[in-house]
Write a protein that holds these residues in place. Structure first.
Motif, PDB file in Angstrom:
ATOM      1  N   SER A 137     168.694  54.703  18.767  1.00  0.00           N
ATOM      2  CA  SER A 137     168.043  53.614  19.470  1.00  0.00           C
ATOM      3  C   SER A 137     166.981  54.140  20.438  1.00  0.00           C
ATOM      4  N   LYS A 138     166.014  53.290  20.725  1.00  0.00           N
ATOM      5  CA  LYS A 138     164.928  53.636  21.628  1.00  0.00           C
ATOM      6  C   LYS A 138     165.385  53.546  23.077  1.00  0.00           C
ATOM      7  N   LYS A 139     164.886  54.466  23.915  1.00  0.00           N
ATOM      8  CA  LYS A 139     165.159  54.398  25.345  1.00  0.00           C
ATOM      9  C   LYS A 139     164.436  53.181  25.916  1.00  0.00           C
ATOM     10  N   LEU A 140     165.174  52.346  26.632  1.00  0.00           N
ATOM     11  CA  LEU A 140     164.576  51.162  27.232  1.00  0.00           C
ATOM     12  C   LEU A 140     164.389  51.338  28.746  1.00  0.00           C
ATOM     13  N   ILE A 141     165.348  52.016  29.394  1.00  0.00           N
ATOM     14  CA  ILE A 141     165.265  52.293  30.829  1.00  0.00           C
ATOM     15  C   ILE A 141     165.488  53.785  31.047  1.00  0.00           C
ATOM     16  N   GLU A 142     164.604  54.403  31.843  1.00  0.00           N
ATOM     17  CA  GLU A 142     164.750  55.816  32.172  1.00  0.00           C
ATOM     18  C   GLU A 142     164.641  55.998  33.688  1.00  0.00           C
ATOM     19  N   PHE A 143     165.682  56.530  34.276  1.00  0.00           N
ATOM     20  CA  PHE A 143     165.642  56.972  35.676  1.00  0.00           C
ATOM     21  C   PHE A 143     165.466  58.487  35.646  1.00  0.00           C
ATOM     22  N   ILE A 144     164.391  58.978  36.279  1.00  0.00           N
ATOM     23  CA  ILE A 144     164.077  60.404  36.228  1.00  0.00           C
ATOM     24  C   ILE A 144     164.032  60.954  37.648  1.00  0.00           C
ATOM     25  N   ASN A 145     165.101  61.641  38.046  1.00  0.00           N
ATOM     26  CA  ASN A 145     165.194  62.274  39.365  1.00  0.00           C
ATOM     27  C   ASN A 145     164.827  61.305  40.495  1.00  0.00           C
ATOM     28  N   VAL A 146     165.442  60.120  40.462  1.00  0.00           N
ATOM     29  CA  VAL A 146     165.109  59.069  41.421  1.00  0.00           C
ATOM     30  C   VAL A 146     165.913  59.234  42.708  1.00  0.00           C
ATOM     31  N   SER A 147     165.197  59.219  43.831  1.00  0.00           N
ATOM     32  CA  SER A 147     165.831  59.184  45.156  1.00  0.00           C
ATOM     33  C   SER A 147     165.235  58.005  45.922  1.00  0.00           C
ATOM     34  N   PHE A 148     166.047  57.422  46.815  1.00  0.00           N
ATOM     35  CA  PHE A 148     165.575  56.260  47.567  1.00  0.00           C
ATOM     36  C   PHE A 148     166.261  56.209  48.926  1.00  0.00           C
ATOM     37  N   ARG A 149     165.463  55.833  49.943  1.00  0.00           N
ATOM     38  CA  ARG A 149     166.002  55.493  51.254  1.00  0.00           C
ATOM     39  C   ARG A 149     165.146  54.367  51.828  1.00  0.00           C
ATOM     40  N   TYR A 150     165.748  53.590  52.727  1.00  0.00           N
ATOM     41  CA  TYR A 150     165.088  52.389  53.211  1.00  0.00           C
ATOM     42  C   TYR A 150     164.031  52.663  54.273  1.00  0.00           C
ATOM     43  N   SER A 151     164.080  53.810  54.920  1.00  0.00           N
ATOM     44  CA  SER A 151     163.047  54.205  55.869  1.00  0.00           C
ATOM     45  C   SER A 151     163.069  55.726  55.998  1.00  0.00           C
ATOM     46  N   GLU A 152     162.031  56.276  56.601  1.00  0.00           N
ATOM     47  CA  GLU A 152     161.951  57.729  56.733  1.00  0.00           C
ATOM     48  C   GLU A 152     163.046  58.290  57.637  1.00  0.00           C
ATOM     49  N   ASP A 153     163.560  57.448  58.505  1.00  0.00           N
ATOM     50  CA  ASP A 153     164.590  57.910  59.440  1.00  0.00           C
ATOM     51  C   ASP A 153     166.013  57.685  58.922  1.00  0.00           C
ATOM     52  N   SER A 154     166.150  56.950  57.822  1.00  0.00           N
ATOM     53  CA  SER A 154     167.479  56.613  57.316  1.00  0.00           C
ATOM     54  C   SER A 154     167.931  57.614  56.257  1.00  0.00           C
ATOM     55  N   LYS A 183     160.749  58.834  39.251  1.00  0.00           N
ATOM     56  CA  LYS A 183     160.123  57.657  38.656  1.00  0.00           C
ATOM     57  C   LYS A 183     161.086  56.932  37.722  1.00  0.00           C
ATOM     58  N   ILE A 184     160.762  55.654  37.500  1.00  0.00           N
ATOM     59  CA  ILE A 184     161.551  54.782  36.630  1.00  0.00           C
ATOM     60  C   ILE A 184     160.624  54.239  35.559  1.00  0.00           C
ATOM     61  N   LEU A 185     161.060  54.331  34.305  1.00  0.00           N
ATOM     62  CA  LEU A 185     160.301  53.781  33.186  1.00  0.00           C
ATOM     63  C   LEU A 185     161.090  52.642  32.555  1.00  0.00           C
ATOM     64  N   ILE A 186     160.421  51.507  32.328  1.00  0.00           N
ATOM     65  CA  ILE A 186     160.998  50.377  31.604  1.00  0.00           C
ATOM     66  C   ILE A 186     160.172  50.178  30.344  1.00  0.00           C
ATOM     67  N   ASP A 187     160.802  50.375  29.199  1.00  0.00           N
ATOM     68  CA  ASP A 187     160.098  50.257  27.914  1.00  0.00           C
ATOM     69  C   ASP A 187     158.854  51.140  27.889  1.00  0.00           C
ATOM     70  N   GLY A 188     158.985  52.337  28.479  1.00  0.00           N
ATOM     71  CA  GLY A 188     157.906  53.318  28.453  1.00  0.00           C
ATOM     72  C   GLY A 188     156.887  53.189  29.564  1.00  0.00           C
ATOM     73  N   ARG A 189     156.985  52.144  30.388  1.00  0.00           N
ATOM     74  CA  ARG A 189     155.998  51.940  31.454  1.00  0.00           C
ATOM     75  C   ARG A 189     156.627  52.187  32.814  1.00  0.00           C
ATOM     76  N   GLU A 190     155.914  52.927  33.662  1.00  0.00           N
ATOM     77  CA  GLU A 190     156.452  53.254  34.977  1.00  0.00           C
ATOM     78  C   GLU A 190     156.473  52.023  35.879  1.00  0.00           C
ATOM     79  N   VAL A 191     157.555  51.886  36.637  1.00  0.00           N
ATOM     80  CA  VAL A 191     157.680  50.783  37.589  1.00  0.00           C
ATOM     81  C   VAL A 191     156.909  51.141  38.858  1.00  0.00           C
ATOM     82  N   ASN A 192     155.889  50.349  39.162  1.00  0.00           N
ATOM     83  CA  ASN A 192     155.135  50.516  40.396  1.00  0.00           C
ATOM     84  C   ASN A 192     154.470  49.185  40.749  1.00  0.00           C
ATOM     85  N   GLU A 193     153.676  49.171  41.790  1.00  0.00           N
ATOM     86  CA  GLU A 193     153.080  47.913  42.237  1.00  0.00           C
ATOM     87  C   GLU A 193     152.099  47.336  41.217  1.00  0.00           C
TER      88      GLU A 193
END
Length: 279
Positions: free
Chosen positions: A2-19, A63-73
């Motif tokens: 099957s084709k990859k539909l969602i890819e999380f690649i070394n994703v890190s997240f925090r809500y602010s620079e101090d958190s 980065k996160i890819l959905i159906d091959g496209r990166e999630v961004n603004e």
């Protein structure tokens, strides 16, 4: 494969620079037509993953890819056409005066032609067993019925991914079972990929694969049976074990040779019947 539909690649997240980091170096793939359950203790990062998939948040790193496209603004509106999300409280998603108005809302925002909209309302309400309630006011529905309508509203926009973020948590056991049966039936017919973020072990054992989160990191990714073989390790990170697995261990300690790890009562009964027939 099957084709990859969602890819999380070394994703890190925090809500602010101090958190502190909520997610750290998270990587996994989800494929077309696959059901993946994401589990973990409170604060492990499950709901943050859901918001990242739907573009409600963006990664701090990776980065996160959905159906091959990166999630961004720049891609966010296209991404949201492909990912439909149902939340814990269906009342937070209702905007229409009637059930059919609510299902129509997302399509109206996307400019779906009226003739196609009418057909989609009919087909999606039929799919979730709510066609007879199309003119009903949402506040007159039960919790399970509201979630069915919320799912219909998401299906009407024809997503590639259906994401349920604790969507059955407020329902009683009967309501949870009905919703998951509805969703399970839709998977085969609609060609959807399903992500369930849940504490309900009955849902977890039905999935194709399970992603276990612990303190913002991926602890394990495997099939449900392989995950629940690690009972002691799961308990150490604050997760429950299916009752049937606990019962199977008790039976083994009493001398019964149950070879596999049963995921449900039907499998355990089948194993016990096999043992009985050999006596």
């Amino acid at each position: 494969m099957s084709k990859k539909l969602i890819e999380f690649i070394n994703v890190s997240f925090r809500y602010s620079e101090d958190s502190p980091w909520v997610l750290r170096n998270v990587s996994f793939d989800i494929y077309e037509d696959e059901w993946v359950a994401i589990i973990g203790h409170n604060g492990s990062g499950k709901s943050t993953i859901a918001k990242l998939v739907n573009g409600l948040l963006f990664p701090g790193e990776g980065k996160i890819l959905i159906d091959g496209r990166e999630v961004n603004e720049d891609s966010i509106w296209e991404i949201r056409k492909k990912v439909g999300m149902v939340f814990q409280n269906p009342d937070n998603q209702f905007v229409g005066a009637t059930v059919q108005d609510d299902v129509a809302f997302g399509m109206e925002n996307r400019g779906v032609p009226r003739s196609e909209m009418i057909e989609r309302i009919k087909s999606t309400l039929n799919a979730v067993g709510m066609q007879d309630y199309r003119l009903t006011e949402p506040h007159r529905l039960s919790g399970g019925q509201k979630q069915r309508v919320a799912i219909a509203g998401v299906l009407a926009i024809s997503p590639r991914v259906l994401l349920l973020d604790e969507a059955t948590a407020m329902l009683d056991p009967k309501g949870r079972k009905e919703i998951m049966q509805t969703v399970s039936n839709l998977l085969g017919k609609k060609g959807l990929s399903l992500i369930t973020i849940t504490h309900d072990l009955e849902e977890v054992v039905q999935a194709d694969r399970v992603i276990v989160m612990n303190n913002g990191e991926v602890w394990d990714v495997s099939k449900p049976r392989d995950i629940f073989l690690k009972k002691d390790a799961l308990r150490k990170i604050g997760l429950d074990i299916p009752f049937v697995a606990i019962l199977a261990d008790e039976l083994r300690e009493s001398g019964l040779s149950i070879s596999r790890e049963p995921l449900n009562h039907e499998e355990l009964l089948e194993d016990l019947w096999t043992l009985y027939s050999k006596m």
